[in-house]
Design an enzyme around this catalytic site. Structure first.
Site, PDB file in Angstrom:
ATOM      1  N   CYS A 273       0.819  -1.223   0.000  1.00  0.00           N
ATOM      2  CA  CYS A 273       0.000   0.000   0.000  1.00  0.00           C
ATOM      3  C   CYS A 273       0.848   1.266   0.000  1.00  0.00           C
ATOM      4  O   CYS A 273       1.194   1.809   1.050  1.00  0.00           O
ATOM      5  CB  CYS A 273      -0.961   0.039   1.177  1.00  0.00           C
ATOM      6  SG  CYS A 273      -2.112   1.420   0.984  1.00  0.00           S
TER       7      CYS A 273
ATOM      8  N   CYS B  83      -6.409   2.320  -3.071  1.00  0.00           N
ATOM      9  CA  CYS B  83      -5.763   2.783  -1.848  1.00  0.00           C
ATOM     10  C   CYS B  83      -6.735   3.692  -1.107  1.00  0.00           C
ATOM     11  O   CYS B  83      -7.006   4.799  -1.565  1.00  0.00           O
ATOM     12  CB  CYS B  83      -4.486   3.545  -2.207  1.00  0.00           C
ATOM     13  SG  CYS B  83      -3.421   3.785  -0.790  1.00  0.00           S
TER      14      CYS B  83
END
Length: 434
Positions: free
Chosen positions: A160, A371
């Site tokens: 991430c 995200c």
């Protein structure tokens, strides 16, 4: 325990469990085993919230046994190597295991040698990371009394890519509420050239950065950490002299506004041996990340050391009966659970079709990743994008009355904190295609 399986999966993380669960639930494949040594499975996307003091760490953990598909054989062991020409995986204690089809999904590993000094300092004192110990991150944030708060990340691929800035936005929010913000300079140093690669998301995040008065420093490659002196050392990945000045001190950065720097803050710096050191009072970073050693040392990787798979089918480029997905795969997109959610059904379909007809399926992965970027307590932006960094919002968001997920919204925060963990444990881990 048999030593041969129709489908063998390496890894009991998000990718391994999703593929195994879907193969069993949707395709009724029962000759399937998962190699995974860990006793506990973590829902890591919530660790950002743990690090900000708004989620319980214990709630992110479940016993591995509780999420293993019942019809799968759990081989509680470590994979140590491959003999792909003989369809064999080597293990630490269970001997050699053979397969008809192999799914490689062990996630990634941390290699602290890539940033000397960081490994010894990690999760101690003022050095923290949501990736390794989010409870320590929260201790650092809530005990911070002011000074230079440095948020940074290594230049390797990481889980991430947005996580190193999410915690910064929440920390700023916390410090603003308790009066510490007035005594604090917040710096975000990254090897990247922009705050986010998707234009629609970048626009919103730059507004957030300006609202929070955060100093961005681009082209900063983290190369070492001196925890005793509290200095993070960087190499600049672009020559600043091209901007008309030689970088000797922090003040010189003022002249580079717009390329190297945004919202310049005159924090203490040291320039030495061509490196640029930022002095910090607290630092949050991500660990330098690589493929696990047994993957890197195998014949299955590309030149960069990641599992060499086709970016649309997830099939290995050399071995047709091997597939890979998740963080270990050499896919040019962000390494997230959301990406796995779209990759897993394609791997499952391809293996199922190969078993049934010896032909691949026709589904294609477009690089989708997502995200969830929390920007304040109670606010979030949802960056969904493909291989070309096109903004690709999920049409289902309209059902949540969210018309533009590139803008901050409280309903997206509800999605992050409550809905996504529920979907993860009760749908994704159970083999449902969500």
């Amino acid at each position: 325990m048999p030593s041969h399986y129709q489908v063998l999966v390496i890894g009991g993380g998000t990718a391994g469990i999703m593929v195994a669960s879907q193969l069993i639930k949707q395709k009724n494949r029962t000759s399937l085993a998962i190699i995974e040594p860990a006793e506990t499975h973590y829902y890591q996307p919530a660790w950002t919230l743990v690090g900000a003091g708004t989620y319980d760490y214990e709630s992110t953990a479940r016993p591995m046994a509780s999420i293993m598909p019942k019809q799968a054989t759990w081989i509680k062991d470590r994979a140590t190597g491959f003999d792909p020409d003989n369809n064999t995986v080597l293990t630490a204690g269970s001997g050699d295991i053979t397969y008809d089809y192999l799914v490689v999904a062990p996630g990634l590993a941390y290699d602290f040698s890539l940033v000397p000094g960081l490994g010894d300092a990690m999760d101690k004192g003022s050095v923290c990371s949501n990736y390794t110990d989010p409870k320590h991150t929260w201790d650092v944030i809530r005990n911070f009394k002011g000074g230079t708060a440095l948020f940074t990340q290594p230049a390797t691929p990481i889980k991430c890519g947005g996580a190193p800035q999410k915690i910064m936005y929440l920390a700023e929010n916390h410090w603003r509420k308790n009066g510490v913000k007035a005594k604090t300079d917040i710096v975000f140093a990254t090897a990247g050239t922009v705050i986010f690669g998707v234009p629609e998301i970048k626009k919103t995040l730059m507004e957030v950065v300006n609202r929070k008065d955060i100093n961005l420093r681009f082209h900063h490659k983290l190369v070492a950490l001196d925890a005793d002196q509290q200095i993070a050392w960087y190499e600049l990945t672009k020559d600043p002299s091209a901007g008309g000045c030689t970088l000797m001190a922090g003040d010189d950065f003022k002249q580079l506004e717009g390329t190297f720097v945004h919202n310049f803050k005159d924090v203490k710096v040291t320039v030495k041996d061509g490196r640029y050191g930022i002095h910090y009072d607290m630092i949050h970073t991500a660990p330098p990340s690589v493929a696990p050693k047994f993957i890197q040392e195998s014949s299955l990787v590309n030149e960069a050391g990641w599992l060499d798979v086709d970016k649309h089918t997830m099939q290995h480029k050399k071995y047709a009966n091997i597939f890979g997905l998740g963080d270990v795969a050499a896919l040019p997109t962000a390494k997230t659970g959301a990406a796995i959610r779209k990759q897993a059904p394609i791997v499952v379909d391809n293996i199922d079709k190969l078993i049934g007809s010896e032909k691949m399926g026709t589904k294609s992965y477009n690089g989708y990743s997502s995200c969830p970027l929390v920007t304040d307590y109670g606010k979030m932006v949802l960056a969904e994008f493909d291989y070309d960094n096109n903004f690709t919002p999920d049409p289902k968001l309209k059902q949540m009355l969210i018309s533009d997920s590139s803008k901050e919204h409280w309903r997206l925060w509800i999605l992050k904190k409550y809905m996504l963990p529920y979907l993860y444990w009760n749908k994704m881990m159970q083999g449902e295609d969500v």
